[in-house]
Scaffold this active site. Sequence first.
Site, PDB file in Angstrom:
ATOM      1  N   LYS A 157     -16.453  14.045  -2.100  1.00 43.12           N
ATOM      2  CA  LYS A 157     -17.889  13.721  -2.176  1.00 43.12           C
ATOM      3  C   LYS A 157     -18.190  12.466  -1.354  1.00 43.12           C
ATOM      4  O   LYS A 157     -19.159  12.429  -0.577  1.00 43.12           O
ATOM      5  CB  LYS A 157     -18.277  13.518  -3.645  1.00 43.12           C
ATOM      6  CG  LYS A 157     -19.736  13.145  -3.857  1.00 43.12           C
ATOM      7  CD  LYS A 157     -20.013  12.863  -5.321  1.00 43.12           C
ATOM      8  CE  LYS A 157     -21.394  12.250  -5.507  1.00 43.12           C
ATOM      9  NZ  LYS A 157     -21.625  11.862  -6.910  1.00 43.12           N
TER      10      LYS A 157
ATOM     11  N   TYR B 162      -0.977  24.997 -18.359  1.00 39.25           N
ATOM     12  CA  TYR B 162      -1.110  25.376 -16.949  1.00 39.25           C
ATOM     13  C   TYR B 162      -2.340  26.262 -16.746  1.00 39.25           C
ATOM     14  O   TYR B 162      -3.186  25.985 -15.888  1.00 39.25           O
ATOM     15  CB  TYR B 162       0.161  26.084 -16.469  1.00 39.25           C
ATOM     16  CG  TYR B 162       0.137  26.403 -14.989  1.00 39.25           C
ATOM     17  CD1 TYR B 162      -0.028  25.401 -14.044  1.00 39.25           C
ATOM     18  CD2 TYR B 162       0.275  27.710 -14.532  1.00 39.25           C
ATOM     19  CE1 TYR B 162      -0.076  25.683 -12.681  1.00 39.25           C
ATOM     20  CE2 TYR B 162       0.243  27.999 -13.168  1.00 39.25           C
ATOM     21  CZ  TYR B 162       0.064  26.985 -12.258  1.00 39.25           C
ATOM     22  OH  TYR B 162       0.021  27.268 -10.918  1.00 39.25           O
TER      23      TYR B 162
ATOM     24  N   LYS C 192      -5.749  24.883 -14.765  1.00 37.29           N
ATOM     25  CA  LYS C 192      -6.304  25.469 -13.542  1.00 37.29           C
ATOM     26  C   LYS C 192      -7.724  25.987 -13.767  1.00 37.29           C
ATOM     27  O   LYS C 192      -8.581  25.908 -12.871  1.00 37.29           O
ATOM     28  CB  LYS C 192      -5.408  26.599 -13.034  1.00 37.29           C
ATOM     29  CG  LYS C 192      -4.084  26.117 -12.443  1.00 37.29           C
ATOM     30  CD  LYS C 192      -4.270  25.418 -11.098  1.00 37.29           C
ATOM     31  CE  LYS C 192      -2.944  25.275 -10.373  1.00 37.29           C
ATOM     32  NZ  LYS C 192      -3.090  24.597  -9.062  1.00 37.29           N
TER      33      LYS C 192
END
Length: 219
Positions: free
Chosen positions: A11, A51, A55
């Site tokens: 950003k 995990y 994600k």
Amino acid sequence: MGTLNMLGLAKRVGARFLLTSTSEVYGDPLEHPQKESYWGHVNPIGVRSCYDEGKRTAETLTMDYHRGAGVEVRIARIFNTYGPRMCLDDGRVVSNFVAQTLRKQPMTVYGDGKQTRSFQYVSDLVDGLVTLMESEHIGPFNLGNPGEFTMLELAQVVKETIDPSARVEFKPNTADDPHMRKPDISKAKSLLQWEPKISLKQGLPRMVSDFQKRIMDEN
């Protein structure tokens, strides 16, 4: 946290951000093969969930930064990938089987070996990621090889490639192990004009020769 930090950096400097997500976002899927529109079937408190959910959260953050801050983002959902220069003992099934067979150890199969995975050669994945980054499409895109193999079929290909006398050793399965995993890549084919070119039988020998050299150096 790493994803959040990198999104903040993207950003600030106006960079295009690539999130390498995973087929694990689909969990133990009830849809087969898995399309990007499938929301998944994940146990949020299971042993694998740090995990899977990590994600999934990373994808959420990525889309929030895109919508809220105008960051240019790309999301790839990567399916099992193999190839040279992987860690010999990274615990992934292809490197496990190859390293075990080269060391004259039995291949460890968890459960009955009938669970399926799709195996993509590393150069196909790299081509897909570069194509995605250079495109104007956000994703998510499944990047994987739709060739589907049971663990026993994979063991057979490894035997044929390295040592026909190699043995298989069965061990109890791990919790929440997905039964089936196969990407539907029609979105990547139509929007990115990408599909994998290298089959398991073509790619595996390239990985084996690299592992062979490094395992010989161990001795």
